[in-house]
Motif scaffolding. Structure first.
Motif, PDB file in Angstrom:
ATOM      1  N   ILE A  61       0.849  -1.129  -0.111  1.00  0.00           N
ATOM      2  CA  ILE A  61      -0.051  -0.063   0.061  1.00  0.00           C
ATOM      3  C   ILE A  61       0.807   1.172   0.069  1.00  0.00           C
ATOM      4  N   LEU A  62       0.261   2.449  -0.443  1.00  0.00           N
ATOM      5  CA  LEU A  62       0.723   3.623  -0.454  1.00  0.00           C
ATOM      6  C   LEU A  62       0.060   4.571   0.584  1.00  0.00           C
ATOM      7  N   VAL A  63       0.529   5.072   1.711  1.00  0.00           N
ATOM      8  CA  VAL A  63      -0.097   5.907   2.704  1.00  0.00           C
ATOM      9  C   VAL A  63       0.161   7.159   2.661  1.00  0.00           C
ATOM     10  N   TYR A  64      -0.723   8.247   2.681  1.00  0.00           N
ATOM     11  CA  TYR A  64      -0.074   9.708   2.781  1.00  0.00           C
ATOM     12  C   TYR A  64      -1.214  10.277   3.477  1.00  0.00           C
ATOM     13  N   GLY A  65      -0.904  11.533   4.091  1.00  0.00           N
ATOM     14  CA  GLY A  65      -1.668  12.326   4.743  1.00  0.00           C
ATOM     15  C   GLY A  65      -1.207  13.634   5.007  1.00  0.00           C
ATOM     16  N   SER A  66      -1.806  14.575   5.593  1.00  0.00           N
ATOM     17  CA  SER A  66      -1.379  15.933   5.999  1.00  0.00           C
ATOM     18  C   SER A  66      -0.538  15.941   7.236  1.00  0.00           C
ATOM     19  N   ILE A  67       0.430  17.015   7.314  1.00  0.00           N
ATOM     20  CA  ILE A  67       1.272  17.255   8.254  1.00  0.00           C
ATOM     21  C   ILE A  67       0.972  18.350   9.301  1.00  0.00           C
ATOM     22  N   VAL A  68       0.707  17.775  10.395  1.00  0.00           N
ATOM     23  CA  VAL A  68       0.295  18.717  11.500  1.00  0.00           C
ATOM     24  C   VAL A  68       1.763  19.293  12.330  1.00  0.00           C
ATOM     25  N   LEU A  69       2.391  18.258  12.924  1.00  0.00           N
ATOM     26  CA  LEU A  69       3.869  18.375  13.528  1.00  0.00           C
ATOM     27  C   LEU A  69       4.713  17.426  12.693  1.00  0.00           C
ATOM     28  N   ASN A  70       5.715  17.918  11.981  1.00  0.00           N
ATOM     29  CA  ASN A  70       6.386  17.016  11.281  1.00  0.00           C
ATOM     30  C   ASN A  70       7.128  15.756  12.252  1.00  0.00           C
ATOM     31  N   LYS A  71       6.835  14.635  11.705  1.00  0.00           N
ATOM     32  CA  LYS A  71       7.648  13.377  12.488  1.00  0.00           C
ATOM     33  C   LYS A  71       6.873  13.307  13.914  1.00  0.00           C
ATOM     34  N   ARG A  72       5.675  13.925  14.240  1.00  0.00           N
ATOM     35  CA  ARG A  72       4.934  13.832  15.294  1.00  0.00           C
ATOM     36  C   ARG A  72       3.474  13.553  15.142  1.00  0.00           C
ATOM     37  N   LYS A  73       2.867  14.267  14.343  1.00  0.00           N
ATOM     38  CA  LYS A  73       1.576  14.175  14.143  1.00  0.00           C
ATOM     39  C   LYS A  73       1.070  14.334  12.599  1.00  0.00           C
ATOM     40  N   TYR A  74       0.254  13.394  11.991  1.00  0.00           N
ATOM     41  CA  TYR A  74      -0.404  13.642  10.952  1.00  0.00           C
ATOM     42  C   TYR A  74      -1.790  13.287  10.963  1.00  0.00           C
ATOM     43  N   ARG A  75      -2.478  13.807   9.773  1.00  0.00           N
ATOM     44  CA  ARG A  75      -3.870  13.318   9.993  1.00  0.00           C
ATOM     45  C   ARG A  75      -4.302  13.355   8.400  1.00  0.00           C
ATOM     46  N   SER A  76      -5.673  13.076   8.184  1.00  0.00           N
ATOM     47  CA  SER A  76      -6.245  12.740   6.934  1.00  0.00           C
ATOM     48  C   SER A  76      -5.732  11.747   6.234  1.00  0.00           C
ATOM     49  N   GLN A  77      -5.615  10.630   6.833  1.00  0.00           N
ATOM     50  CA  GLN A  77      -4.957   9.383   6.203  1.00  0.00           C
ATOM     51  C   GLN A  77      -5.638   8.942   4.978  1.00  0.00           C
ATOM     52  N   HIS A  78      -4.772   8.722   3.862  1.00  0.00           N
ATOM     53  CA  HIS A  78      -5.362   8.040   2.867  1.00  0.00           C
ATOM     54  C   HIS A  78      -4.228   6.841   2.274  1.00  0.00           C
ATOM     55  N   ILE A  79      -5.284   5.770   2.036  1.00  0.00           N
ATOM     56  CA  ILE A  79      -4.534   4.455   1.858  1.00  0.00           C
ATOM     57  C   ILE A  79      -5.007   4.016   0.381  1.00  0.00           C
ATOM     58  N   ILE A  80      -3.782   3.777  -0.305  1.00  0.00           N
ATOM     59  CA  ILE A  80      -3.994   3.357  -1.731  1.00  0.00           C
ATOM     60  C   ILE A  80      -3.464   2.066  -2.011  1.00  0.00           C
ATOM     61  N   PRO A  81      -4.136   0.947  -2.410  1.00  0.00           N
ATOM     62  CA  PRO A  81      -3.763  -0.326  -2.527  1.00  0.00           C
ATOM     63  C   PRO A  81      -2.494  -0.116  -3.908  1.00  0.00           C
ATOM     64  N   LEU A  82      -1.540  -0.969  -3.830  1.00  0.00           N
ATOM     65  CA  LEU A  82      -0.736  -0.622  -4.791  1.00  0.00           C
ATOM     66  C   LEU A  82      -0.800  -1.286  -6.122  1.00  0.00           C
ATOM     67  N   GLU A  83      -1.744  -2.266  -6.163  1.00  0.00           N
ATOM     68  CA  GLU A  83      -2.132  -2.899  -7.312  1.00  0.00           C
ATOM     69  C   GLU A  83      -3.206  -2.161  -8.220  1.00  0.00           C
ATOM     70  N   GLU A  84      -3.500  -1.285  -7.633  1.00  0.00           N
ATOM     71  CA  GLU A  84      -4.281   0.025  -8.348  1.00  0.00           C
ATOM     72  C   GLU A  84      -3.511   1.391  -9.144  1.00  0.00           C
ATOM     73  N   VAL A  85      -2.246   0.962  -8.689  1.00  0.00           N
ATOM     74  CA  VAL A  85      -1.447   2.355  -9.025  1.00  0.00           C
ATOM     75  C   VAL A  85      -0.731   2.235 -10.295  1.00  0.00           C
ATOM     76  N   THR A  86      -0.783   3.283 -11.016  1.00  0.00           N
ATOM     77  CA  THR A  86       0.068   3.434 -12.392  1.00  0.00           C
ATOM     78  C   THR A  86       0.781   4.875 -12.178  1.00  0.00           C
ATOM     79  N   LEU A  87       2.196   4.701 -12.616  1.00  0.00           N
ATOM     80  CA  LEU A  87       2.916   6.212 -12.487  1.00  0.00           C
ATOM     81  C   LEU A  87       3.018   6.602 -13.729  1.00  0.00           C
ATOM     82  N   GLU A  88       3.198   7.799 -13.928  1.00  0.00           N
ATOM     83  CA  GLU A  88       3.342   8.707 -15.029  1.00  0.00           C
ATOM     84  C   GLU A  88       4.519   9.911 -14.836  1.00  0.00           C
ATOM     85  N   PRO A  89       5.728   9.723 -15.350  1.00  0.00           N
ATOM     86  CA  PRO A  89       6.670  10.673 -15.120  1.00  0.00           C
ATOM     87  C   PRO A  89       6.141  11.947 -15.718  1.00  0.00           C
ATOM     88  N   LEU A  90       6.392  13.016 -15.543  1.00  0.00           N
ATOM     89  CA  LEU A  90       5.897  14.424 -16.224  1.00  0.00           C
ATOM     90  C   LEU A  90       6.985  15.050 -16.543  1.00  0.00           C
TER      91      LEU A  90
END
Length: 279
Positions: A61-90
């Motif tokens: 999985i790929l997980v991301y979220g908003s930074i409240v206090l870096n390396k201490r507190k995050y929020r708005s967690q999103h979880i993306i299964p990697l089998e659903e992911v495609t990357l496109e370099p820009l």
């Protein structure tokens, strides 16, 4: 890869630290065989403006979220299964460097890294994880992806009628099918997009016409397998105009935890590594 880290104490500690930073608002992340491969701060191009986001790459999985206090507190967690992911370099521009697009069927968005090296590390690690996950699950790569939302600041006028000028009183809206920035009049219609939501979503006038035409074609092909009453009911359920307003603030909700990240601070400082990968 780092399969040898699975079920080790150091890996368990790293995952526990991530769970702790998200707190009760996040989902449990520890699973047998799951490995935390890397983490770092990437700039995500949001609807209003680019914002720093914390990203965690696991082997599945790929997980991301908003930074409240870096390396201490995050929020708005999103979880993306990697089998659903495609990357496109820009491509690189003077104003936008080290960017690539993360595409899935439900959501696509652009991120950028602090350096070319970190960009390549993220892309190579994610692509290898995706390859392994597809191999393990037996799934085929996803071929349909959601359109990324064009940032608000990219245009001052509606991208469909090209007449309406946006202002404090004239809101911007986004078509959920093409991602264009449009005015209220050009996005009055709603259409059911099952990959994105169980309820009909705002779409622009052009996408609505195309989607409705496709739906009529599918219904015509189904005439022999269903009654006209059933088809009429189905058509009414999937599309229609609306004078009301749906929630057009997906990115605003996601960024609700940005208040404690100093807006005047440079996201990336030269000489500092903003991403780390475990081995």
């Amino acid at each position: 890869m780092v399969d040898h880290l699975a079920n080790t104490e150091i890996n368990s500690q790293r995952i526990a630290a991530v769970e702790s930073c998200f707190g009760a608002s996040g989902q449990p992340l520890a699973l047998p065989g799951r490995v935390l491969l890397g983490e770092g701060v990437l700039t995500k191009e949001c609807r209003k403006k680019p914002k720093p986001r914390i990203f965690f790459l696991f082997n599945d999985i790929l997980v991301y979220g908003s930074i409240v206090l870096n390396k201490r507190k995050y929020r708005s967690q999103h979880i993306i299964p990697l089998e659903e992911v495609t990357l496109e370099p820009l491509p690189e521009t003077l104003q936008a460097k080290n960017r690539w697009m993360i595409k899935t069927a439900k959501k696509s968005f652009v991120v950028s890294a602090a350096s070319t090296t970190e960009r390549q590390e993220w892309i190579s690690h994610i692509e290898e994880c995706v390859r392994r996950q597809l191999l393990a699950t037996g799934r085929q790569p996803t071929t349909e992806h959601a359109a990324p939302w064009i940032p608000d600041k990219a245009t001052d006028i509606c991208m469909r009628c090209t007449q309406t000028r946006f202002s404090a009183l004239t809101r911007r809206h986004h078509c959920r099918k093409c991602g264009f920035v449009v005015c209220a009049e050009c996005s009055r219609e709603r259409f059911l997009l099952p990959r994105l939501s169980p309820k009909p979503l705002r779409v622009c006038s052009l996408c609505y016409r195309e989607l409705a035409a496709q739906k009529r074609k599918e219904e015509a092909e189904e005439q022999g397998r269903g009654s006209p009453g059933q088809l009429a009911h189905l058509a009414g359920a999937v599309c229609g105009a609306s004078s009301g307003d749906d929630d057009d603030s997906d990115e605003d909700r996601e960024g609700s935890g940005d208040g404690d990240w100093p807006s005047h601070v440079e996201f990336y400082t030269s000489g500092v590594s903003w991403s780390a990968f475990h081995s």
